[in-house]
Write a protein that holds these residues in place. Structure first.
Motif, PDB file in Angstrom:
ATOM      1  N   ARG A   1       0.836  -1.216   0.000  1.00 51.31           N
ATOM      2  CA  ARG A   1       0.000   0.000   0.000  1.00 51.31           C
ATOM      3  C   ARG A   1       0.864   1.257   0.000  1.00 51.31           C
ATOM      4  O   ARG A   1       1.810   1.380   0.755  1.00 51.31           O
ATOM      5  CB  ARG A   1      -0.908   0.001   1.232  1.00 51.31           C
ATOM      6  CG  ARG A   1      -1.857   1.189   1.289  1.00 51.31           C
ATOM      7  CD  ARG A   1      -2.784   1.076   2.490  1.00 51.31           C
ATOM      8  NE  ARG A   1      -2.109   1.287   3.757  1.00 51.31           N
ATOM      9  CZ  ARG A   1      -1.915   2.484   4.310  1.00 51.31           C
ATOM     10  NH1 ARG A   1      -2.343   3.578   3.704  1.00 51.31           N
ATOM     11  NH2 ARG A   1      -1.287   2.590   5.467  1.00 51.31           N
ATOM     12  N   LYS A   2       0.493   2.200  -0.871  1.00 48.08           N
ATOM     13  CA  LYS A   2       1.173   3.516  -0.871  1.00 48.08           C
ATOM     14  C   LYS A   2       0.533   4.365   0.220  1.00 48.08           C
ATOM     15  O   LYS A   2      -0.683   4.575   0.201  1.00 48.08           O
ATOM     16  CB  LYS A   2       0.929   4.201  -2.222  1.00 48.08           C
ATOM     17  CG  LYS A   2       2.107   4.146  -3.186  1.00 48.08           C
ATOM     18  CD  LYS A   2       1.723   4.775  -4.505  1.00 48.08           C
ATOM     19  CE  LYS A   2       2.760   5.723  -5.024  1.00 48.08           C
ATOM     20  NZ  LYS A   2       2.503   6.130  -6.413  1.00 48.08           N
ATOM     21  N   THR A   3       1.313   4.866   1.148  1.00 45.27           N
ATOM     22  CA  THR A   3       0.718   5.647   2.237  1.00 45.27           C
ATOM     23  C   THR A   3       0.388   7.062   1.747  1.00 45.27           C
ATOM     24  O   THR A   3       0.891   7.511   0.711  1.00 45.27           O
ATOM     25  CB  THR A   3       1.674   5.771   3.437  1.00 45.27           C
ATOM     26  OG1 THR A   3       2.791   6.580   3.023  1.00 45.27           O
ATOM     27  CG2 THR A   3       2.152   4.414   3.914  1.00 45.27           C
ATOM     28  N   VAL A   4      -0.430   7.732   2.525  1.00 45.57           N
ATOM     29  CA  VAL A   4      -0.787   9.118   2.197  1.00 45.57           C
ATOM     30  C   VAL A   4       0.482   9.971   2.107  1.00 45.57           C
ATOM     31  O   VAL A   4       0.643  10.794   1.206  1.00 45.57           O
ATOM     32  CB  VAL A   4      -1.748   9.699   3.269  1.00 45.57           C
ATOM     33  CG1 VAL A   4      -2.106  11.137   2.935  1.00 45.57           C
ATOM     34  CG2 VAL A   4      -2.993   8.831   3.397  1.00 45.57           C
ATOM     35  N   TRP A   5       1.420   9.726   3.032  1.00 49.99           N
ATOM     36  CA  TRP A   5       2.668  10.516   3.044  1.00 49.99           C
ATOM     37  C   TRP A   5       3.478  10.265   1.776  1.00 49.99           C
ATOM     38  O   TRP A   5       4.062  11.181   1.211  1.00 49.99           O
ATOM     39  CB  TRP A   5       3.502  10.170   4.283  1.00 49.99           C
ATOM     40  CG  TRP A   5       2.800  10.484   5.572  1.00 49.99           C
ATOM     41  CD1 TRP A   5       2.364   9.587   6.509  1.00 49.99           C
ATOM     42  CD2 TRP A   5       2.424  11.781   6.062  1.00 49.99           C
ATOM     43  NE1 TRP A   5       1.747  10.232   7.548  1.00 49.99           N
ATOM     44  CE2 TRP A   5       1.770  11.585   7.300  1.00 49.99           C
ATOM     45  CE3 TRP A   5       2.566  13.085   5.582  1.00 49.99           C
ATOM     46  CZ2 TRP A   5       1.273  12.644   8.065  1.00 49.99           C
ATOM     47  CZ3 TRP A   5       2.075  14.131   6.350  1.00 49.99           C
ATOM     48  CH2 TRP A   5       1.442  13.914   7.566  1.00 49.99           C
ATOM     49  N   GLU A   6       3.508   9.003   1.345  1.00 51.56           N
ATOM     50  CA  GLU A   6       4.252   8.692   0.110  1.00 51.56           C
ATOM     51  C   GLU A   6       3.605   9.361  -1.102  1.00 51.56           C
ATOM     52  O   GLU A   6       4.295   9.888  -1.978  1.00 51.56           O
ATOM     53  CB  GLU A   6       4.311   7.164  -0.106  1.00 51.56           C
ATOM     54  CG  GLU A   6       5.323   6.481   0.803  1.00 51.56           C
ATOM     55  CD  GLU A   6       5.131   4.958   0.891  1.00 51.56           C
ATOM     56  OE1 GLU A   6       5.989   4.317   1.490  1.00 51.56           O
ATOM     57  OE2 GLU A   6       4.116   4.430   0.375  1.00 51.56           O
ATOM     58  N   ILE A   7       2.286   9.324  -1.141  1.00 55.96           N
ATOM     59  CA  ILE A   7       1.569   9.929  -2.275  1.00 55.96           C
ATOM     60  C   ILE A   7       1.819  11.443  -2.302  1.00 55.96           C
ATOM     61  O   ILE A   7       2.068  12.033  -3.356  1.00 55.96           O
ATOM     62  CB  ILE A   7       0.064   9.589  -2.187  1.00 55.96           C
ATOM     63  CG1 ILE A   7      -0.121   8.090  -2.469  1.00 55.96           C
ATOM     64  CG2 ILE A   7      -0.769  10.445  -3.141  1.00 55.96           C
ATOM     65  CD1 ILE A   7      -1.456   7.534  -2.066  1.00 55.96           C
ATOM     66  N   LEU A   8       1.790  12.058  -1.125  1.00 53.91           N
ATOM     67  CA  LEU A   8       2.048  13.511  -1.063  1.00 53.91           C
ATOM     68  C   LEU A   8       3.422  13.866  -1.633  1.00 53.91           C
ATOM     69  O   LEU A   8       3.609  14.918  -2.226  1.00 53.91           O
ATOM     70  CB  LEU A   8       1.951  13.997   0.389  1.00 53.91           C
ATOM     71  CG  LEU A   8       0.542  14.361   0.869  1.00 53.91           C
ATOM     72  CD1 LEU A   8       0.484  14.400   2.395  1.00 53.91           C
ATOM     73  CD2 LEU A   8       0.102  15.711   0.297  1.00 53.91           C
ATOM     74  N   LYS A   9       4.383  12.978  -1.439  1.00 54.86           N
ATOM     75  CA  LYS A   9       5.754  13.286  -1.895  1.00 54.86           C
ATOM     76  C   LYS A   9       6.061  12.800  -3.303  1.00 54.86           C
ATOM     77  O   LYS A   9       7.055  13.195  -3.900  1.00 54.86           O
ATOM     78  CB  LYS A   9       6.771  12.677  -0.917  1.00 54.86           C
ATOM     79  CG  LYS A   9       6.765  13.411   0.427  1.00 54.86           C
ATOM     80  CD  LYS A   9       8.063  13.208   1.185  1.00 54.86           C
ATOM     81  CE  LYS A   9       8.312  14.323   2.180  1.00 54.86           C
ATOM     82  NZ  LYS A   9       7.319  14.417   3.239  1.00 54.86           N
ATOM     83  N   LYS A  10       5.211  11.933  -3.836  1.00 53.39           N
ATOM     84  CA  LYS A  10       5.527  11.367  -5.148  1.00 53.39           C
ATOM     85  C   LYS A  10       4.558  11.809  -6.251  1.00 53.39           C
ATOM     86  O   LYS A  10       4.944  11.967  -7.402  1.00 53.39           O
ATOM     87  CB  LYS A  10       5.540   9.835  -5.040  1.00 53.39           C
ATOM     88  CG  LYS A  10       5.679   9.146  -6.368  1.00 53.39           C
ATOM     89  CD  LYS A  10       6.570   7.935  -6.363  1.00 53.39           C
ATOM     90  CE  LYS A  10       7.037   7.589  -7.760  1.00 53.39           C
ATOM     91  NZ  LYS A  10       5.994   7.207  -8.679  1.00 53.39           N
ATOM     92  N   ASN A  11       3.295  11.979  -5.901  1.00 50.62           N
ATOM     93  CA  ASN A  11       2.284  12.244  -6.929  1.00 50.62           C
ATOM     94  C   ASN A  11       1.665  13.639  -6.833  1.00 50.62           C
ATOM     95  O   ASN A  11       0.890  14.014  -7.713  1.00 50.62           O
ATOM     96  CB  ASN A  11       1.139  11.222  -6.828  1.00 50.62           C
ATOM     97  CG  ASN A  11       1.621   9.809  -7.028  1.00 50.62           C
ATOM     98  OD1 ASN A  11       1.897   9.112  -6.053  1.00 50.62           O
ATOM     99  ND2 ASN A  11       1.760   9.396  -8.266  1.00 50.62           N
ATOM    100  N   ILE A  12       1.975  14.359  -5.770  1.00 51.43           N
ATOM    101  CA  ILE A  12       1.221  15.591  -5.516  1.00 51.43           C
ATOM    102  C   ILE A  12       2.136  16.807  -5.419  1.00 51.43           C
ATOM    103  O   ILE A  12       3.197  16.756  -4.775  1.00 51.43           O
ATOM    104  CB  ILE A  12       0.369  15.403  -4.233  1.00 51.43           C
ATOM    105  CG1 ILE A  12      -0.805  14.480  -4.599  1.00 51.43           C
ATOM    106  CG2 ILE A  12      -0.112  16.724  -3.651  1.00 51.43           C
ATOM    107  CD1 ILE A  12      -1.737  14.143  -3.503  1.00 51.43           C
ATOM    108  N   TYR A  13       1.723  17.857  -6.103  1.00 50.59           N
ATOM    109  CA  TYR A  13       2.289  19.195  -5.933  1.00 50.59           C
ATOM    110  C   TYR A  13       1.209  20.046  -5.291  1.00 50.59           C
ATOM    111  O   TYR A  13       0.017  19.797  -5.488  1.00 50.59           O
ATOM    112  CB  TYR A  13       2.691  19.799  -7.285  1.00 50.59           C
ATOM    113  CG  TYR A  13       3.774  19.025  -7.987  1.00 50.59           C
ATOM    114  CD1 TYR A  13       5.116  19.289  -7.734  1.00 50.59           C
ATOM    115  CD2 TYR A  13       3.462  18.008  -8.889  1.00 50.59           C
ATOM    116  CE1 TYR A  13       6.123  18.563  -8.359  1.00 50.59           C
ATOM    117  CE2 TYR A  13       4.457  17.278  -9.522  1.00 50.59           C
ATOM    118  CZ  TYR A  13       5.783  17.566  -9.253  1.00 50.59           C
ATOM    119  OH  TYR A  13       6.777  16.855  -9.866  1.00 50.59           O
TER     120      TYR A  13
END
Ligand code: URA
Ligand code: ZN
Length: 365
Positions: A274-286
């Motif tokens: 599972r991709k965590t919320v923190w990982e998504i914030l740093k990888k997929n989100i500006y």
């Protein structure tokens, strides 16, 4: 707030091109443009919560909404070197299905042509023909590659009508990933009017804009996270309006609720993959920096990283209530927040003011 090193870039700045204003003038339900006698001046009514009998019915609509020369003047007044312009809400969400394809082509061509009038100063996020169906949308994404100034697309939170966790959006997200076009996610619909209570007409636009918009964005992205969109489309890039709504502040709580959810565990959704919320914030989100305070901005910088924050103004919204031709307080508050969060002349400020946008959106000329 002039800095040396890299240009100042505004990635959250809207236009309603003249052809879009003409479409709105022909309408009588939101979104529409009309006068309310006895006043002859035109008002733009776009939000469900602002379509009420009161002085808060819409907003005056002047040339700053549709004349690209006014955008350049605004940029010059506020030290902005480059703007990435986007059609403002509610985009083409309301267009009948049979007209969506042509409407998107017309608007995107018109916006691209406006950018061409000021080479190096204007780029754009395109608009998708969402009501036209998957094939039409993907065809427009393909066509965008031929438009010189397009650097991504602007999207509302409803998607094809069922929100952004709709599996039918996956081919569209994949097409955007393949075309390397980030999504600029922007709210419009807010929360149901019932949550604002019986006195909401007394409060102008404050509740839907200050709270409805950010919560709408937060909910939309959280639903995408829960639907595991960022594992299915791992390189999808999203730029979230208003510093992600409340996502940086709530990320820990969202993550904890996921980790403690027995249903998700029973469904096998809590494994190590599972991709965590923190990982998504740093990888997929500006995150844009349209948050008007250093406390929120610091949270955004901490959540996604200094290399993922981008300055914005939300022009032509939030003009000063009185006085024309001056600097806008809404803009200076966002400059001030960057300065207070990271210090004038710092690397963090340089990145937020334009360095990140130039790198991520390929704006060097
Ligand atoms: N900012 C926007 O982008 N849209 C609105 O409707 C109001 C403020
Ligand atoms: Zn906006």
């Amino acid at each position: 707030m002039k800095t040396s090193g890299s240009p100042i870039v505004d990635i959250h700045t809207h236009v309603y091109p003249p052809s879009y204003i003409s479409l709105l003038k022909a309408r009588t339900s939101i979104p529409y443009v009309r006068s309310f006698p006895p006043s002859p001046s035109l008002r733009l009514v776009i939000l469900p919560a602002e379509d009420t009998e009161s002085t808060s019915r819409g907003r005056p609509v002047g040339a700053e909404y549709y004349d690209i020369n006014e955008k350049i003047k605004f940029m010059d007044t506020h030290d902005i070197d480059i703007s990435v312009i986007s059609l403002a809400n509610p985009w083409l969400d309301w267009v009948p299905s049979s007209e969506a394809s042509q409407a998107a082509k017309d608007i995107n061509d018109e916006v691209d042509a406006e950018c061409a009038k000021f080479p190096g100063r204007l780029f754009a996020f395109a608009t998708l023909p969402l009501s036209g169906g998957t094939d039409v949308i993907i065809a427009e994404i393909e066509r965008l590659k031929t438009l010189k100034y397009m650097r991504g697309i602007i999207l509302g939170t409803t998607g094809l009508g069922k929100g952004l966790d709709d599996p039918e959006l996956i081919p569209i997200f994949k097409a955007l990933q393949a075309a390397n076009l980030p999504i600029f996610l922007h709210p419009h619909y807010g929360l149901p009017s019932s949550v604002w209570g019986e006195r909401s007409n007394d409060y102008g636009h404050v509740l839907p804009l200050a709270l409805g918009f950010p919560l709408e964005t937060t909910i939309a992205v959280t639903r995408m996270i829960l639907a595991d969109v960022f594992s299915t489309v791992p390189d999808l890039q999203m730029i979230l309006a208003h510093s992600g709504g409340t996502l940086p502040f709530l990320a820990g709580r969202i993550e904890s609720c996921i980790e403690h959810d027995a249903h998700l565990q029973a469904e096998g959704k809590l494994g190590a993959h599972r991709k965590t919320v923190w990982e998504i914030l740093k990888k997929n989100i500006y995150l844009d920096a349209v948050i008007y305070g250093d406390v929120g901005l610091k949270a955004a910088m901490q959540a996604s990283g200094e290399d993922r924050i981008m300055f914005g103004t939300d022009h032509p919204f939030f003009p000063p209530l009185e006085g024309e031709g001056q600097r806008w307080k809404s803009v200076d508050t966002n400059y001030e927040a960057i300065k207070n969060a990271r210090g004038e002349g710092s690397e963090g400020a340089r990145l937020a003011l334009g360095g990140n946008a130039v790198r991520v959106l390929n704006l060097s000329t």
